[in-house]
Design an enzyme around this catalytic site. Structure first.
Site: not given
Ligand code: IMP
Length: 189
Positions: A14, A70, A149, A173
Site C-alpha cells: 500500500n 494491520d 478516509d 491511528h
Molecule cells: P489493511 O491494514 O491494509 O489490511 O487495511 C484494511 C482495510 O482498511 C483496507 O481496505 C484499507 O484500505 C483500509 N484502511 C487501512 N488503513 C486505513 C486508513 O488509514 N484510512 C482509511 N482506510 C484504511
C-alpha cells in the site's frame, strides 16, 4: 537499521501507507524504505496477531529489520464491524455499502486501530498500536488518503480524513502507532 543512521523497511503493498509512514517517521529522523510485499494475511479477530504473522513472513523475505502494520475500522453500532475484515468488506460492498448499513443509525461513532509489528531479527518481534476515535459521516467527502478516509471524521474536527491528509497525519491511528514505534527505534540509536 543500518550503522548509525536510522533506516527501517516497511513491508506493504500500500503506497499510501508508505507515504504516511515516511512523513511521520521522517520528522523524527527515521528513513522508511519500502519493501514491496504482497501477503495473504491470516484471518483473525486480532489485528496484533495478523500483524505478527505478517511481520514474520516479511522478515523471511526481507532479511533486514522490517515492520508491517494491520489496520481496521471498528463501527460501534455494527458491533465493531468491519474490524479485521475491513479490506474484504471494502472490496465487497464499498463505502456505499457501509453507508447503507448505517442508514437511519444515529450512533455513528467508530474508531480506527493500527497494530505495527516490528521484526528486528530472527528472535525478536515487538508490536505498537494506535487508535483514533471519530464519527462515520453521512456521505463520503474528500479525495485525499485512501480506503475508508472519505467516511471518517476524527473527534473534535469537521473534516473527513480524505478532506485533510494534513489533519490525518497529525492525529491518526497510524500516526500514533508510528510515534510509539519511533520511540523504540530512537532509543536504540
Ligand atoms: P489493511 O491494514 O491494509 O489490511 O487495511 C484494511 C482495510 O482498511 C483496507 O481496505 C484499507 O484500505 C483500509 N484502511 C487501512 N488503513 C486505513 C486508513 O488509514 N484510512 C482509511 N482506510 C484504511
Amino acid at each position: 537499521m543500518q550503522g548509525d543512521s536510522l533506516e527501517v523497511y516497511f513491508a506493504t503493498s500500500n503506497k499510501h501507507k508508505v507515504e504516511e509512514a515516511k512523513k511521520v517517521l521522517g520528522t523524527v529522523g527515521i528513513t522508511v524504505k519500502h519493501f514491496p510485499f504482497v501477503h495473504r494475511e491470516i484471518r483473525s479477530d486480532s489485528l496484533e496477531e495478523i500483524a505478527r504473522e505478517a511481520a514474520t513472513a516479511a522478515f523471511k523475505q526481507c532479511r533486514q529489520p522490517v515492520f508491517v502494520e494491520d489496520t481496521g475500522l471498528f463501527i460501534d453500532s455494527l458491533n465493531g464491524f468491519p474490524g479485521t475484515f475491513s479490506a474484504w468488506t471494502l472490496k465487497k460492498i464499498g463505502l456505499e455499502g457501509i453507508l447503507k448499513l448505517m442508514q437511519g443509525v444515529n450512533n455513528r461513532s467508530a474508531y480506527f486501530e493500527t497494530y505495527i509489528a516490528y521484526k528486528r531479527d530472527t528472535s525478536h518481534i515487538s508490536t505498537f498500536s494506535g487508535k483514533c476515535s471519530g464519527q462515520i459521516s453521512l456521505e463520503g467527502r474528500g479525495s485525499e488518503g485512501f480506503g475508508y478516509d472519505p467516511l471518517f471524521v476524527p473527534d473534535g474536527h469537521d473534516q473527513t480524513f480524505a478532506e485533510s491528509i494534513t489533519l490525518k497525519n497529525k492525529l491518526s491511528h497510524r500516526y500514533k502507532s508510528l510515534l510509539e514505534f519511533s520511540k523504540t527505534l530512537t532509543s536504540r540509536r
